[in-house]
Scaffold this motif. Structure first.
Motif, PDB file in Angstrom:
ATOM      1  N   ARG A 191     -38.796 -50.654 -41.903  1.00  0.00           N
ATOM      2  CA  ARG A 191     -39.702 -49.758 -41.642  1.00  0.00           C
ATOM      3  C   ARG A 191     -40.780 -50.978 -40.584  1.00  0.00           C
ATOM      4  N   SER A 251     -46.194 -56.313 -38.943  1.00  0.00           N
ATOM      5  CA  SER A 251     -46.786 -55.072 -39.214  1.00  0.00           C
ATOM      6  C   SER A 251     -45.864 -54.082 -39.892  1.00  0.00           C
ATOM      7  N   TYR A 275     -44.516 -56.696 -52.031  1.00  0.00           N
ATOM      8  CA  TYR A 275     -44.680 -55.253 -51.581  1.00  0.00           C
ATOM      9  C   TYR A 275     -43.923 -54.327 -51.822  1.00  0.00           C
ATOM     10  N   PRO A 283     -45.921 -49.896 -41.578  1.00  0.00           N
ATOM     11  CA  PRO A 283     -46.910 -48.887 -41.929  1.00  0.00           C
ATOM     12  C   PRO A 283     -48.007 -48.953 -42.727  1.00  0.00           C
ATOM     13  N   ARG A 284     -49.083 -48.810 -42.480  1.00  0.00           N
ATOM     14  CA  ARG A 284     -50.306 -48.867 -43.318  1.00  0.00           C
ATOM     15  C   ARG A 284     -50.440 -50.519 -43.910  1.00  0.00           C
ATOM     16  N   HIS A 285     -49.845 -51.522 -43.415  1.00  0.00           N
ATOM     17  CA  HIS A 285     -49.912 -52.614 -44.127  1.00  0.00           C
ATOM     18  C   HIS A 285     -49.550 -53.733 -43.245  1.00  0.00           C
ATOM     19  N   ARG A 339     -44.439 -51.033 -54.623  1.00  0.00           N
ATOM     20  CA  ARG A 339     -44.432 -49.726 -54.061  1.00  0.00           C
ATOM     21  C   ARG A 339     -43.154 -48.866 -54.970  1.00  0.00           C
TER      22      ARG A 339
END
Length: 122
Positions: free
Chosen positions: A33, A60, A93, A62-64, A97
């Motif tokens: 991603r 980068s 990370y 998504p959202r992080h 999750r």
């Protein structure tokens, strides 16, 4: 994944660009991603630091956003250190999750249920 290289006071060779592209591909295999990575290369002008090369990377997701920096005498070893640090952050990370979700559960509808059959308090 998009790779952006910036240089301040340093010339980037084709060899370095190819190596950075390979390292970026490694990071994208760990987390597909990943959208883009920016690497900024600067040369320290302080005489006490003796021309150390400093790399700063931003990955980068998504959202992080993950950030790391590394310093070394040459650009290649600094790149290796930078990628290792970003790789560790990606692994942490992703593990964080995965820990939040149970396998096969819908994260929006089902509560986290432990082995005793009751709801667990986080």
């Amino acid at each position: 994944m998009d790779l952006y290289l910036k240089a301040r006071g340093v010339r980037l060779t084709e060899q370095f660009k190819a190596k950075a592209s390979q390292k970026a591909a490694k990071l994208s295999r760990i987390d597909p991603r990943a959208a883009r990575i920016e690497i900024e290369v600067t040369s320290e002008r302080n005489p006490r630091l003796n021309g150390i090369k400093r790399l700063e990377g931003t990955l980068s997701l998504p959202r992080h956003v993950l950030r790391a920096s590394a310093s070394a005498q040459d650009i290649d070893s600094a790149l290796d250190i930078l990628v290792d640090r970003l790789e560790r952050q990606i692994r942490d990370y992703r593990a964080k999750r995965k820990k939040k979700l149970l396998p096969g559960a819908n994260p929006l509808k089902s509560p986290r249920i432990g082995p005793s059959g009751r709801d667990e308090e986080a």
